[in-house]
Design a protein around this motif. Structure first.
Motif, PDB file in Angstrom:
ATOM      1  N   GLN A 134       1.358   4.304 -15.175  1.00  0.00           N
ATOM      2  CA  GLN A 134       2.145   5.505 -15.379  1.00  0.00           C
ATOM      3  C   GLN A 134       3.271   5.527 -14.346  1.00  0.00           C
ATOM      4  OE1 GLN A 134      -0.326   9.114 -16.437  1.00  0.00           O
ATOM      5  NE2 GLN A 134      -1.956   7.856 -15.559  1.00  0.00           N
ATOM      6  N   PHE A 135       4.182   6.485 -14.507  1.00  0.00           N
ATOM      7  CA  PHE A 135       5.334   6.554 -13.609  1.00  0.00           C
ATOM      8  C   PHE A 135       5.546   7.983 -13.119  1.00  0.00           C
ATOM      9  CE2 PHE A 135       5.984   2.746 -16.065  1.00  0.00           C
ATOM     10  CZ  PHE A 135       6.459   1.846 -15.127  1.00  0.00           C
ATOM     11  N   LEU A 136       5.858   8.083 -11.847  1.00  0.00           N
ATOM     12  CA  LEU A 136       6.180   9.360 -11.216  1.00  0.00           C
ATOM     13  C   LEU A 136       7.671   9.365 -10.888  1.00  0.00           C
ATOM     14  CD1 LEU A 136       5.462  12.036  -9.686  1.00  0.00           C
ATOM     15  CD2 LEU A 136       5.066  10.598  -7.664  1.00  0.00           C
ATOM     16  N   GLU A 137       8.375  10.376 -11.373  1.00  0.00           N
ATOM     17  CA  GLU A 137       9.781  10.570 -11.021  1.00  0.00           C
ATOM     18  C   GLU A 137       9.829  11.456  -9.779  1.00  0.00           C
ATOM     19  OE1 GLU A 137      12.246   9.122 -12.561  1.00  0.00           O
ATOM     20  OE2 GLU A 137      11.227   8.375 -14.379  1.00  0.00           O
ATOM     21  N   THR A 138      10.300  10.913  -8.683  1.00  0.00           N
ATOM     22  CA  THR A 138      10.296  11.665  -7.432  1.00  0.00           C
ATOM     23  C   THR A 138      11.544  12.530  -7.311  1.00  0.00           C
ATOM     24  OG1 THR A 138      11.443   9.982  -6.110  1.00  0.00           O
ATOM     25  CG2 THR A 138       9.058   9.740  -6.359  1.00  0.00           C
ATOM     26  N   ALA A 139      11.513  13.433  -6.352  1.00  0.00           N
ATOM     27  CA  ALA A 139      12.620  14.365  -6.162  1.00  0.00           C
ATOM     28  C   ALA A 139      13.915  13.651  -5.793  1.00  0.00           C
ATOM     29  CB  ALA A 139      12.254  15.386  -5.082  1.00  0.00           C
ATOM     30  N   ASN A 140      13.809  12.478  -5.165  1.00  0.00           N
ATOM     31  CA  ASN A 140      15.010  11.747  -4.787  1.00  0.00           C
ATOM     32  C   ASN A 140      15.400  10.698  -5.819  1.00  0.00           C
ATOM     33  OD1 ASN A 140      12.928   9.921  -4.209  1.00  0.00           O
ATOM     34  ND2 ASN A 140      12.989  10.416  -2.026  1.00  0.00           N
ATOM     35  N   GLY A 141      14.855  10.801  -7.030  1.00  0.00           N
ATOM     36  CA  GLY A 141      15.310   9.983  -8.142  1.00  0.00           C
ATOM     37  C   GLY A 141      14.672   8.624  -8.283  1.00  0.00           C
ATOM     38  N   ARG A 142      13.632   8.341  -7.489  1.00  0.00           N
ATOM     39  CA  ARG A 142      12.957   7.059  -7.627  1.00  0.00           C
ATOM     40  C   ARG A 142      11.834   7.164  -8.661  1.00  0.00           C
ATOM     41  NH1 ARG A 142      14.178   6.804  -1.839  1.00  0.00           N
ATOM     42  NH2 ARG A 142      12.123   7.556  -1.182  1.00  0.00           N
ATOM     43  N   ARG A 143      11.554   6.041  -9.313  1.00  0.00           N
ATOM     44  CA  ARG A 143      10.532   5.977 -10.358  1.00  0.00           C
ATOM     45  C   ARG A 143       9.394   5.102  -9.834  1.00  0.00           C
ATOM     46  NH1 ARG A 143       9.947   3.250 -15.789  1.00  0.00           N
ATOM     47  NH2 ARG A 143       9.096   4.834 -17.200  1.00  0.00           N
ATOM     48  N   ILE A 144       8.270   5.745  -9.529  1.00  0.00           N
ATOM     49  CA  ILE A 144       7.161   5.079  -8.863  1.00  0.00           C
ATOM     50  C   ILE A 144       6.056   4.753  -9.868  1.00  0.00           C
ATOM     51  CG2 ILE A 144       5.430   5.256  -7.026  1.00  0.00           C
ATOM     52  CD1 ILE A 144       8.386   5.138  -6.093  1.00  0.00           C
ATOM     53  N   ALA A 145       5.733   3.470  -9.980  1.00  0.00           N
ATOM     54  CA  ALA A 145       4.661   3.021 -10.871  1.00  0.00           C
ATOM     55  C   ALA A 145       3.316   3.216 -10.181  1.00  0.00           C
ATOM     56  CB  ALA A 145       4.859   1.551 -11.231  1.00  0.00           C
ATOM     57  N   TYR A 146       2.328   3.693 -10.946  1.00  0.00           N
ATOM     58  CA  TYR A 146       1.011   3.906 -10.352  1.00  0.00           C
ATOM     59  C   TYR A 146      -0.090   3.765 -11.397  1.00  0.00           C
ATOM     60  CZ  TYR A 146       0.890   8.654 -12.361  1.00  0.00           C
ATOM     61  OH  TYR A 146       0.888   9.732 -13.228  1.00  0.00           O
ATOM     62  N   VAL A 147      -1.298   3.548 -10.902  1.00  0.00           N
ATOM     63  CA  VAL A 147      -2.498   3.526 -11.738  1.00  0.00           C
ATOM     64  C   VAL A 147      -3.522   4.431 -11.069  1.00  0.00           C
ATOM     65  CG1 VAL A 147      -4.368   2.149 -12.701  1.00  0.00           C
ATOM     66  CG2 VAL A 147      -2.063   1.189 -12.561  1.00  0.00           C
ATOM     67  N   LYS A 148      -3.996   5.404 -11.800  1.00  0.00           N
ATOM     68  CA  LYS A 148      -4.920   6.396 -11.252  1.00  0.00           C
ATOM     69  C   LYS A 148      -6.259   6.313 -11.969  1.00  0.00           C
ATOM     70  CE  LYS A 148      -5.292  11.382 -10.329  1.00  0.00           C
ATOM     71  NZ  LYS A 148      -4.609  12.697 -10.470  1.00  0.00           N
ATOM     72  N   THR A 149      -7.325   6.306 -11.192  1.00  0.00           N
ATOM     73  CA  THR A 149      -8.685   6.289 -11.718  1.00  0.00           C
ATOM     74  C   THR A 149      -9.385   7.576 -11.312  1.00  0.00           C
ATOM     75  OG1 THR A 149      -8.835   3.879 -11.556  1.00  0.00           O
ATOM     76  CG2 THR A 149     -10.906   5.090 -11.688  1.00  0.00           C
ATOM     77  N   ASP A 150      -9.877   8.322 -12.267  1.00  0.00           N
ATOM     78  CA  ASP A 150     -10.602   9.547 -11.962  1.00  0.00           C
ATOM     79  C   ASP A 150     -12.018   9.222 -11.494  1.00  0.00           C
ATOM     80  OD1 ASP A 150      -8.474  11.201 -12.682  1.00  0.00           O
ATOM     81  OD2 ASP A 150      -9.071  11.195 -14.798  1.00  0.00           O
ATOM     82  N   GLY A 151     -12.580  10.122 -10.708  1.00  0.00           N
ATOM     83  CA  GLY A 151     -13.934   9.922 -10.214  1.00  0.00           C
ATOM     84  C   GLY A 151     -14.224  10.876  -9.072  1.00  0.00           C
ATOM     85  N   GLN A 152     -15.322  10.615  -8.396  1.00  0.00           N
ATOM     86  CA  GLN A 152     -15.741  11.447  -7.272  1.00  0.00           C
ATOM     87  C   GLN A 152     -14.783  11.272  -6.099  1.00  0.00           C
ATOM     88  OE1 GLN A 152     -19.678  10.522  -5.921  1.00  0.00           O
ATOM     89  NE2 GLN A 152     -19.591  11.886  -4.141  1.00  0.00           N
ATOM     90  N   GLY A 153     -14.429  12.380  -5.451  1.00  0.00           N
ATOM     91  CA  GLY A 153     -13.550  12.322  -4.297  1.00  0.00           C
ATOM     92  C   GLY A 153     -14.299  12.031  -3.021  1.00  0.00           C
ATOM     93  N   PRO A 154     -13.595  11.810  -1.927  1.00  0.00           N
ATOM     94  CA  PRO A 154     -12.137  11.813  -1.818  1.00  0.00           C
ATOM     95  C   PRO A 154     -11.493  10.645  -2.564  1.00  0.00           C
ATOM     96  CG  PRO A 154     -13.111  10.943   0.183  1.00  0.00           C
ATOM     97  CD  PRO A 154     -14.242  11.452  -0.646  1.00  0.00           C
ATOM     98  N   THR A 155     -10.234  10.817  -2.942  1.00  0.00           N
ATOM     99  CA  THR A 155      -9.521   9.747  -3.622  1.00  0.00           C
ATOM    100  C   THR A 155      -9.213   8.624  -2.642  1.00  0.00           C
ATOM    101  OG1 THR A 155      -8.497  11.264  -5.195  1.00  0.00           O
ATOM    102  CG2 THR A 155      -7.423   9.137  -4.884  1.00  0.00           C
ATOM    103  N   ILE A 156      -9.587   7.406  -3.023  1.00  0.00           N
ATOM    104  CA  ILE A 156      -9.272   6.223  -2.221  1.00  0.00           C
ATOM    105  C   ILE A 156      -7.852   5.776  -2.605  1.00  0.00           C
ATOM    106  CG2 ILE A 156      -9.914   3.854  -1.672  1.00  0.00           C
ATOM    107  CD1 ILE A 156     -12.796   4.664  -2.631  1.00  0.00           C
ATOM    108  N   LEU A 157      -6.959   5.794  -1.641  1.00  0.00           N
ATOM    109  CA  LEU A 157      -5.552   5.464  -1.871  1.00  0.00           C
ATOM    110  C   LEU A 157      -5.237   4.131  -1.222  1.00  0.00           C
ATOM    111  CD1 LEU A 157      -2.594   6.204  -2.682  1.00  0.00           C
ATOM    112  CD2 LEU A 157      -2.417   7.333  -0.443  1.00  0.00           C
ATOM    113  N   PHE A 158      -4.849   3.133  -2.035  1.00  0.00           N
ATOM    114  CA  PHE A 158      -4.507   1.819  -1.479  1.00  0.00           C
ATOM    115  C   PHE A 158      -3.016   1.745  -1.204  1.00  0.00           C
ATOM    116  CE2 PHE A 158      -3.546  -2.637  -1.245  1.00  0.00           C
ATOM    117  CZ  PHE A 158      -4.614  -3.139  -0.509  1.00  0.00           C
ATOM    118  N   LEU A 159      -2.679   1.341   0.012  1.00  0.00           N
ATOM    119  CA  LEU A 159      -1.292   1.209   0.450  1.00  0.00           C
ATOM    120  C   LEU A 159      -1.006  -0.262   0.733  1.00  0.00           C
ATOM    121  CD1 LEU A 159      -1.274   4.292   2.835  1.00  0.00           C
ATOM    122  CD2 LEU A 159      -0.200   4.141   0.575  1.00  0.00           C
TER     123      LEU A 159
END
Length: 249
Positions: free
Chosen positions: A5-30
């Motif tokens: 999926q893609f997130l359009e940010t406030a500064n006009g960038r289009r960020i590609a991401y893949v999100k998996t639902d499940g038990q939190g906390p959300t594990i965020l890979f950087l």
């Protein structure tokens, strides 16, 4: 097939991401510099999270992978903004960040910017302040002059095509240094570092450990592991440390 999926940010960038639902906390890979969310560590950790029923998020910084913009137009501050946009707009509730190399720097910036959201941290060959302490300090006078004159400098890489290091990357990096001022990490933190890493030294990992403040911080050295830290044993070690941090939150 992966649902990108893609997130359009406030500064006009289009960020590609893949999100998996499940038990939190959300594990965020950087991810690291010039790496992306299709890297071995990101995909393997996602598979583990799915098997454990855990919420997981991976994404591409602008100028990386399937996101918009060119790599040479970006800098540490831009990728920090991308990270904040993902956390603020796509993730509900607490976050456990897993940062690799430059992603380790990004995770520390996230901890400083969103201390109320970040509840745990695992880094892999974290490279905070590398634009200054690695690149700039390592450049000779001729390279520094070329960077000033041309606005960029090409340097060889062991992992990819030559890196084009821009004057913007160096100068912006100075505005986001984390090892020059106090850095409290009031959460369970596990740093991972390979002893055969030629990009980030064991001494640098120890410097980070000594610099941060917190009462639940550990550094694990893995003998023989290199900067990729992505063979089967290293991947299991990452999963183990995420489990440890989850248990201590």
């Amino acid at each position: 097939m992966t649902d990108i999926q893609f997130l359009e940010t406030a500064n006009g960038r289009r960020i590609a991401y893949v999100k998996t639902d499940g038990q939190g906390p959300t594990i965020l890979f950087l991810s690291g510099l010039k790496s992306d969310m299709e890297g071995t560590k990101a995909v393997a950790l996602e598979a583990w999270a799915k098997a454990e029923g855990r919420a997981f998020m991976r994404f591409d910084y602008s100028g990386h992978g399937q996101s918009s913009e060119e790599f040479t137009d970006g800098c540490i501050g831009d990728w920090h903004e991308d990270t904040l946009a993902v956390v603020d707009q796509l993730i509900d509730g607490p976050v456990l960040a897993v940062g690799s190399s430059m992603g380790g720097w990004q995770s520390l910036l996230l901890a400083r910017a969103r201390p109320g959201r970040l509840v745990g941290l695992v880094t892999i060959a974290a490279a905070p302040d590398f634009t200054e302490d690695g690149y700039w300090t390592g450049f000779n006078d001729d390279q520094k002059a070329e960077l000033e004159r041309e606005g960029f400098l090409s340097i060889p890489s062991d992992y990819d095509e030559d890196y084009v290091i821009t004057k913007l990357l160096i100068e912006d990096g100075r505005d986001h240094l984390v090892l020059r001022s106090p850095l409290p990490l009031n959460m369970p933190v596990r740093f991972l570092q390979g002893t055969e890493d030629t990009a980030v030294s064991t001494a640098q990992a120890l410097k980070l450990l000594e610099h941060v403040d917190g009462n639940d911080i550990r550094l694990t050295l893995v003998k023989g592991a290199d900067h990729r830290f992505s063979d089967d044993e290293c991947l299991r070690t990452i999963q183990k440390m995420v489990k440890v941090v989850l248990a201590r939150i």
